[in-house]
Design a protein around this motif. Structure first.
Motif, PDB file in Angstrom:
ATOM      1  N   TYR A 133      19.528  18.921   5.156  1.00 42.71           N
ATOM      2  CA  TYR A 133      20.644  18.247   4.487  1.00 42.71           C
ATOM      3  C   TYR A 133      21.946  19.045   4.459  1.00 42.71           C
ATOM      4  CZ  TYR A 133      17.395  14.779   2.621  1.00 42.71           C
ATOM      5  OH  TYR A 133      16.484  13.776   2.489  1.00 42.71           O
ATOM      6  N   GLY A 224      13.973   2.982  10.269  1.00 46.70           N
ATOM      7  CA  GLY A 224      14.512   2.570   8.984  1.00 46.70           C
ATOM      8  C   GLY A 224      14.124   3.457   7.825  1.00 46.70           C
ATOM      9  N   ALA A 225      13.551   4.618   8.097  1.00 49.08           N
ATOM     10  CA  ALA A 225      13.192   5.519   7.008  1.00 49.08           C
ATOM     11  C   ALA A 225      14.438   6.185   6.449  1.00 49.08           C
ATOM     12  CB  ALA A 225      12.222   6.579   7.506  1.00 49.08           C
ATOM     13  N   THR A 226      14.401   6.477   5.166  1.00 46.87           N
ATOM     14  CA  THR A 226      15.505   7.250   4.603  1.00 46.87           C
ATOM     15  C   THR A 226      15.298   8.703   4.984  1.00 46.87           C
ATOM     16  OG1 THR A 226      14.306   7.708   2.574  1.00 46.87           O
ATOM     17  CG2 THR A 226      15.671   5.734   2.607  1.00 46.87           C
ATOM     18  N   GLY A 227      16.313   9.508   4.692  1.00 45.39           N
ATOM     19  CA  GLY A 227      16.213  10.926   5.018  1.00 45.39           C
ATOM     20  C   GLY A 227      15.003  11.562   4.369  1.00 45.39           C
ATOM     21  N   TRP A 228      14.798  11.253   3.083  1.00 47.43           N
ATOM     22  CA  TRP A 228      13.680  11.854   2.372  1.00 47.43           C
ATOM     23  C   TRP A 228      12.343  11.375   2.923  1.00 47.43           C
ATOM     24  CZ3 TRP A 228      11.696  15.641   0.042  1.00 47.43           C
ATOM     25  CH2 TRP A 228      10.519  15.504  -0.681  1.00 47.43           C
ATOM     26  N   GLN A 229      12.273  10.086   3.257  1.00 49.28           N
ATOM     27  CA  GLN A 229      11.024   9.589   3.835  1.00 49.28           C
ATOM     28  C   GLN A 229      10.711  10.274   5.157  1.00 49.28           C
ATOM     29  OE1 GLN A 229      12.061   5.441   3.680  1.00 49.28           O
ATOM     30  NE2 GLN A 229      10.413   5.031   2.218  1.00 49.28           N
ATOM     31  N   LYS A 232       9.354  13.507   4.272  1.00 46.66           N
ATOM     32  CA  LYS A 232       8.038  13.436   3.638  1.00 46.66           C
ATOM     33  C   LYS A 232       6.946  13.097   4.646  1.00 46.66           C
ATOM     34  CE  LYS A 232       7.245  10.132   0.581  1.00 46.66           C
ATOM     35  NZ  LYS A 232       7.350   9.345  -0.668  1.00 46.66           N
TER      36      LYS A 232
END
Lengths: 333, 253, 296
Positions: A133, A224-229, A232
């Motif tokens: 990040y 379509g995943a977010t950054g955190w996903q 993870k």
């Protein structure tokens, strides 16, 4: 080189070879001399191989040498008492000949556990932030800074612990829980240790995250995943073996850390009863008792046994973590 | 075309563990010609090449049977000094690997290893071989510069010159142009055509057109077996085996 | 109706995603800030408390009578002692680890069980606490009838840094492309020649870094020298004399009740930190100089 050692079949096979001409150009020495030179090079190579092998075997056996030597030195006390008694008795009165190591073993485990519980989440979050990040500026400044701090000697961390952590616990944390503490406690030692292993864990994990190909993240993001996903489900999963290795490295450091812990742990030979109470880990015991060692019978033997116990704990732990690592790696594939 | 054998391979079998990588290869490699080893990838071309200078030795769990005769001497014989074998075979690998030193030292590395210390003679050698690969004019003013600063094509020519400086009899090329741009490839190919006057050259290539341009003699390997070998014109124009025909037409790859 | 419900659900999922993302991002920023703040604070403490006490006398003089009661003198004994112990240990450790690493990477087969056993044993040794090395060194000294001495300190620190150096060097040398070795063999080099002239050259910056890491660990470690090098107010004149070291100097000065002396402990910590910093920066510059020929 030497093409003149001719047999009949060979002279049929080949015309004069280019090397004959070029040898003339270079004006190289006679074949006999070359053979001599060649011989000495080969002998050197053989000698070097043999001595290197010797050194390699020697250093790979060092761990046994250490264990053996420590065992040898702790035999007097092992002859007097049973191993079980030494390991599980809580009574430590060297002057009366009572050597129970249980409080120290527990002290080591408590302090290390606290350090890991504090350090691992903080370090992982930081490492993820720095590698996934953080803006480039932050990254470029933070990483060398962290590496730099890995080089600061442990005594300095101990000093800082006395100056900041101990008063913090004494004046704020303990009263907040309605108890009294001198500040010299399991918690203080754990916090100092945690700070000490920050640079180690962060450095290795950032490197591990950096080695994961960017395409993998792109693949997750484009689904379509977010950054955190992405972190993870993809990054953390892929990086798991490396993260375990990083934590193990930090833990090894924490197990054996002597001076910093010695300075803030309180050093009371009792099994720790609370986080805010004192502890007396094995390394601190060994370092602290050095002065009295030769004046009390069996004391030196007891201290070398303490080293042996510490060595055994570290070894056990190392082997265990390696087994876990192998399993995790297999699961990922 | 007159062909004299330089290297005679007899019943060569190579195993990697349980994998039979080369199956009973028997063939002669002609002297002072360019021999191209062709075939689909993974068919053992590189293994065959690396058997010639015994670099296969360094692979884990490799077993080599058979004979490779150079001047009647079996180079697979374990009693033979392997550094001497390798010195006779200059290798040009897929990617150029300059040694971590200056241009000059790269060329001088081999002669120095073999005992040459005289500065003047080293200078001569460096110049001679750099000229031989027509690199001299490009680098003569910066011989002490790091070799890694050269362009890829120049690096590959440098590697060729470095190999020549130990006076090999045979030059082995393992897809020597595959990492290069077309112009540099052309350059290397031109050097090969000059060099076959003096050296026996064996190249592995997966580019058929390159094999056609360069080769005098062709070996076609397919899954570790030597399917066909012969003079290039024969193999390309009039292949005896169906498999070769297919490969040349491009049906199998 | 159903449609509305579905889209509500979708919104919920997206919302949860977003919230989770935000929470974790906050946590990450917070922990980064905490860690950086703590580390900076440590650095600042050392500088603020140590720098005012630092003087030329501290660097150049040995402790005078009553030094530990606040009288004059310096810690030149510990500075020189630390450097001597480390220099000796580094020298010994290089002589032991470099051949080992070259053997593992040039002579031994890649997958040989012996090589992997050696690597494993280094990993284990890496984790062995420095106090155990100190105790081991002490046991060996008992065996040879030695007393605390510069030699003992050097031996203990050598044991301590040997696995660190070997393993770091091993990682570096393993990165040398196999082709470079092959090329050298093709030019007729023996394995020894390839190792000395090509492998070492190619990996020199990494090797230097390995030495540096080992040095940093060795110079800052107190536990291993405690039993073995001892402590003294004098600069050692022979290998068999005891030697003072900076970490122990810090420890002992801190143990006194006098504030001036305690402040000197911070000054010593400052000196130690500066030594480590200097070595780190120096090695970076050096390695830049050495890498100009290298393949990347």
């Amino acid at each position: 080189m030497d093409t003149s050692s001719s047999s009949l079949s060979q002279s049929q096979l080949s015309q004069p070879l280019p090397s004959d001409q070029t040898a003339a150009l270079h004006g190289q020495p006679q074949p006999a001399l070359i053979r001599l030179l060649q011989g000495s090079r080969l002998i050197k190579d053989k000698l070097a191989a043999a001595s290197m092998l010797f050194l390699t075997i020697g250093s790979s056996l060092m761990i046994f040498l250490i264990a053996l030597q420590l065992y040898q030195r702790s035999r007097p006390i092992l002859a007097m008492k049973g191993l079980a008694e030494l390991l599980f008795s809580t009574s430590w009165r060297p002057l009366r000949g009572e050597f129970g190591f249980f409080p120290f073993i527990m002290g080591t485990l408590w302090v290390t556990a606290v350090a890991v519980i504090i350090a691992v989440p903080l370090c992982l979050l930081t490492a993820i932030y720095l590698s996934e990040y953080a803006p480039r500026m932050v990254r470029e400044w933070a990483r060398p800074l962290v590496d730099l701090l890995a080089g600061i000697p442990s005594v300095v961390y101990g000093l800082w612990g006395i100056l900041v952590i101990v008063p913090l616990i004494k004046n704020y944390i303990a009263p907040a829980f309605g108890t009294f503490s001198t500040g010299y406690s399991v918690l203080a030692a754990g916090m100092v240790l945690a700070i000490m292993i920050f640079p180690v864990i962060i450095h290795v994990s950032v490197e591990v995250f950096g080695s994961i190909p960017y395409e993998m993240r792109e693949a997750a993001l484009s689904l379509g995943a977010t950054g955190w996903q992405t972190v993870k489900y993809v990054v953390l999963r892929k990086a798991m073996p490396g993260i375990i290795a990083a934590v193990v490295l930090g833990l090894s450091r924490a197990f054996g850390e002597t001076m910093a812990v010695l300075m803030v742990a309180g050093n009371v030979a009792r099994v720790p009863s609370s986080l805010l109470g004192p502890a007396y880990p094995l390394p601190a015991l060994i370092a602290n008792s050095y002065g009295e060692m030769l004046s009390v019978p069996l004391y030196d033997s007891a201290l070398l046994l303490a080293s042996l116990i510490l060595l055994a704990i570290v070894l056990l732990f190392n082997i265990l973590s390696r087994l876990i690592l192998i399993r995790v790696e297999r699961n990922i594939q | 075309m007159e062909l004299r054998p330089h290297v005679s391979i007899r019943n060569l079998n190579v195993f990697y563990g349980n994998e039979h990588a080369l199956k009973n290869i028997t063939v002669d490699i002609p002297q002072k010609k360019i021999t191209a080893i062709i075939g689909p990838s993974g068919c053992g071309k590189t293994t065959l090449l690396r058997s010639l200078n015994r670099l296969v030795d360094s692979v884990d769990g490799v077993k080599v049977f058979g004979q490779i005769l150079v001047h009647g001497q079996d180079i697979l014989d374990p009693k033979i000094e392997v550094t001497e074998v390798r010195k006779k075979m200059g290798l040009l690998s897929q990617k150029p690997y300059p040694l971590p030193m200056s241009i000059y030292d790269n060329i001088a590395f081999g002669p120095r290893l073999h005992g040459l210390r005289d500065k003047k003679r080293l200078d001569e050698i460096v110049e001679r071989y750099l000229r031989e690969v027509s690199l001299w004019d490009e680098v003569k003013d910066r011989l002490q510069a790091p070799a890694s600063k050269l362009s890829l094509g120049q690096q590959q020519r440098l590697c060729l010159a470095r190999g020549l400086a130990v006076e090999p009899e045979i030059i082995l090329g393992d897809e020597p142009t595959s990492a290069l741009d077309p112009k540099s490839s052309q350059h290397i190919e031109a050097r090969f055509l000059e060099l076959k006057e003096k050296y026996t050259i064996v190249i592995v290539t997966h580019i058929l057109r390159q094999a056609r341009r360069l080769a005098d003699y062709v070996l076609f390997l397919y899954f570790g077996e030597l399917i066909e070998h012969g003079e290039a014109s024969e193999v390309f124009e009039n292949p005896k085996e169906a498999m070769t025909r297919e490969y040349i037409k491009g049906t199998i790859s | 109706m159903d449609r509305v419900k579905k889209s509500m659900n979708r919104w919920k999922i997206i919302n949860r995603k977003k919230i989770e993302e935000r929470i974790f991002k906050c946590l990450m920023v917070a922990s980064t800030l905490i860690i950086l703040a703590v580390l900076l604070l440590i650095l600042a403490t050392v500088i603020v408390r140590g720098l005012p006490t630092l003087s030329l006398a501290m660097l150049t003089q040995v402790p005078r009578g009553g030094y530990y009661l606040g009288q004059g003198g310096g810690v030149a004994n510990a500075i020189v002692g630390s450097l001597l112990v480390c220099a000796g240990a580094i020298g010994l450790a290089i002589m032991l680890s470099l051949p080992t690493v070259l053997y593992l990477n040039v002579y031994a087969r890649k997958s040989s069980p012996f090589a992997s056993f050696t690597r494993f044993s280094f990993d284990v040794l890496w984790g062995v606490p420095s106090i155990v090395y100190g105790a081991f060194g002490f046991a060996i000294m008992l065996f040879f009838g030695l007393r605390t001495s510069l030699l003992g300190g050097i031996l203990a620190v050598t044991f301590l840094i040997l696995p660190i150096m070997s393993r770091t060097m091993d990682e570096v040398v393993r990165m040398v492309p196999a082709e470079l070795l092959e090329i050298s063999y093709c030019l007729g080099a023996t394995k020894l020649e390839a190792a000395l002239r090509v492998v070492i050259r190619q990996s020199l910056p990494g090797l230097l870094t390995a030495v540096l890491i080992a040095f940093g660990r060795g110079v800052g470690d107190a536990a291993s020298v405690m039993f073995t090098a001892g402590f003294t107010d004098y600069i050692p004149t022979s290998l068999l004399r005891p030697a003072a070291t900076l970490p122990l100097a810090i420890f002992f000065q801190l143990g006194t009740p006098i504030p001036e002396v305690q402040n000197r402990a911070y000054a010593c910590a400052f000196i130690l930190t500066v030594i480590i910093l200097m070595i780190s920066v120096g090695s970076r510059l050096l390695s830049r100089k050495f890498t100009k020929h290298n393949l990347r």
